[in-house]
Design a protein around this motif. Structure first.
Motif: not given
Length: 381
Positions: A281, A284, A289, A293, A311, A313
Motif C-alpha cells: 500500500r 497515504r 490515516n 493508526q 488506515r 481511506d
C-alpha cells in the motif's frame, strides 16, 4: 502480555495525541510521556493551507489539548533511541525510560533547493503558514511547484488574495491521485479562476539566491515575487539513526502498527507498511490515516485488538472554492462508473470501482456528510 507501566510517545502530532487519548480510554493507568518538538504544542495541520493562509483569526483554533488526560508533555525534539535499553534521548538532555514506545514524529516538507540556496518557501508547520500568509500580503505574483492537494490549496489561497499564480508539475493537477477525469475538471476550474498550469516532464529547478523563480526542463524561466515548494514530505526519522527501524519511506509497521523492534509501535505520517507484511500500500499521509493508526497503536501497546484497521481511506480538500471529499482507495482508475449531477457546474457525486471489488465515492462540490459517503462505499454494487 504484561501491561506496560510507562509509555513514551514521541511526536506531539495528531497520531501522537490520538494515541495518548486512546490509551487512557482503554484503561491504561500508568505513566504517559509525550515528547513534542514545537513550542506551541499539538495542532491540526489540514487547516494550515485552507484557513490559516486566508485568516489569522484561525490560528488560535487549531490546537489539540490533552487536559485531564494525565499526560506529561516534554517539548524538546527526540535526539536518539536505544532499542536494547528502551531509552529515548531528547535534545535538551533528558533520558526517558519506556516499557512501550509509540513513534509519531510525522514528516517534514520535502525541499528541492540546491545546497546553500536561500529563500525556499514550504508549508508544513504553523510557523510556515504564518510566514507564507505575510508574504501573500505583498506578493504581486506567485509560482507553486507541485500540483498535488497541498499545491492546489496554496494556489487557491493565492487566487483568493488576487495574486496571479502559476502551478508547475510533471503532470496536470492531482492526476496521479484522482486520475484523468477529475484532473481535467480541476484544470478547467483553474483556468476559470485565472490559475495557470504548466507541465514540465523533466522536473523544475529553483533559481535565484534567494529563490525568485523556476527553470523548467525545456529551459523556460518563470519568475515571481513568491515561489512555494509543495513537493510532498519526508518522514521525520533522523533521530532513529542506527536503530534499523527507518528506511527511505519511513518507519515500517505491520497491520497492528508494530515495528520490527519489541515494544515499539508507530503511527501517522512517519510510517509505511513493512515489506514482510506482504501487502503493498503506498504511503497515504492523510489526517484520517493518522487518527486510525494512533488508535490502533494504542490498542496494540496494551495487547488489545484494534477496533478498526490502521488506515482510513478518507480525504477532504477545497480547491478554488470547491469542496472535494473522497472515501475509498486511491488512486482513481479512468472515468467513473457512475455520475450523479454535473461535474462542469461543480456539483456531482461520482463512483469508481477498483481492484478487489473496492469502491471509491467522491463528493465533488457537494456538502455530503462523510458517514453517508462511507455508507455509499459499503453498499456500492
Amino acid at each position: 502480555m504484561t501491561p506496560p507501566r510507562s509509555v513514551v510517545i514521541v511526536g506531539e502530532s495528531v497520531a501522537g495525541t490520538t494515541s495518548a487519548r486512546k490509551l487512557r480510554a482503554l484503561g491504561h493507568s500508568g505513566r504517559i510521556t509525550l515528547v513534542g518538538a514545537e513550542a506551541q504544542g499539538a495542532y491540526s495541520r489540514p487547516p494550515l493551507s485552507k484557513a490559516v493562509l486566508k485568516d489569522d483569526s484561525s490560528d488560535s483554533t487549531l490546537g489539540y489539548r490533552l487536559d485531564g488526560q494525565d499526560v506529561e508533555i516534554l517539548r524538546s525534539p527526540a535526539a536518539g533511541l536505544d532499542i536494547d535499553r528502551r531509552l529515548v534521548r531528547t535534545a535538551n538532555g533528558r533520558v526517558l525510560e519506556y516499557d512501550a514506545l509509540v513513534i509519531a514524529t510525522g514528516a517534514d516538507a520535502r525541499r528541492i533547493a540546491a545546497p546553500g540556496q536561500r529563500g525556499e518557501v514550504v508549508l508544513r508547520t504553523l510557523a510556515d503558514a504564518r510566514r507564507l500568509r505575510t508574504r501573500l500580503d505583498t506578493a504581486r505574483s506567485a509560482i507553486v511547484v507541485g500540483a498535488g492537494f497541498l499545491g492546489m490549496e496554496v494556489a487557491s489561497a493565492c487566487a483568493a488574495r488576487g495574486v496571479p499564480v502559476t502551478v508547475v508539475d510533471a503532470d496536470p493537477p492531482l492526476r496521479r491521485i484522482l486520475g484523468p477525469f477529475l484532473s481535467d475538471a480541476i484544470v478547467a476550474r483553474a483556468a476559470e479562476h485565472g490559475v495557470r498550469v504548466r507541465t514540465t516532464r523533466g522536473g523544475a529547478a529553483l533559481t535565484g539566491d534567494p529563490v525568485d523563480g523556476v527553470r523548467l526542463s525545456d529551459g523556460t524561466l518563470l519568475t515571481a515575487d513568491l515561489v512555494v515548494t509543495c513537493c510532498g514530505e519526508v518522514p521525520n526519522t533522523g533521530w532513529l539513526a542506527g536503530t534499523g527501524l527507518a528506511g527511505p519511506f519511513g518507519v515500517g509497521i505491520d497491520e497492528c502498527c508494530a515495528t520490527a523492534a519489541p515494544g515499539v509501535f508507530a503511527a501517522g505520517d512517519v510510517t509505511c507498511l513493512r515489506p514482510d507484511v506482504g501487502v503493498h500500500r503506498p504511503r497515504r499521509p492523510f489526517w484520517s490515516n493518522a487518527v486510525a493508526q494512533g488508535n490502533a497503536a494504542a490498542a496494540s501497546v496494551l495487547g488489545l485488538d484494534s477496533a478498526g484497521p490502521p488506515r482510513d481511506d478518507y480525504f477532504w480538500t477545497e480547491i478554488l472554492g470547491l469542496s472535494i471529499k473522497v472515501v475509498g482507495p486511491l488512486p482513481l482508475p479512468g472515468p467513473p462508473v457512475r455520475v450523479e449531477g454535473s461535474v462542469p457546474s461543480g456539483s456531482a457525486l461520482l463512483t469508481w470501482h477498483g481492484d478487489g471489488g473496492l469502491s471509491t465515492v467522491v463528493a465533488y462540490g457537494i456538502r455530503k456528510p462523510v458517514p453517508k459517503l462511507r455508507a455509499m462505499v459499503a453498499t456500492a454494487p
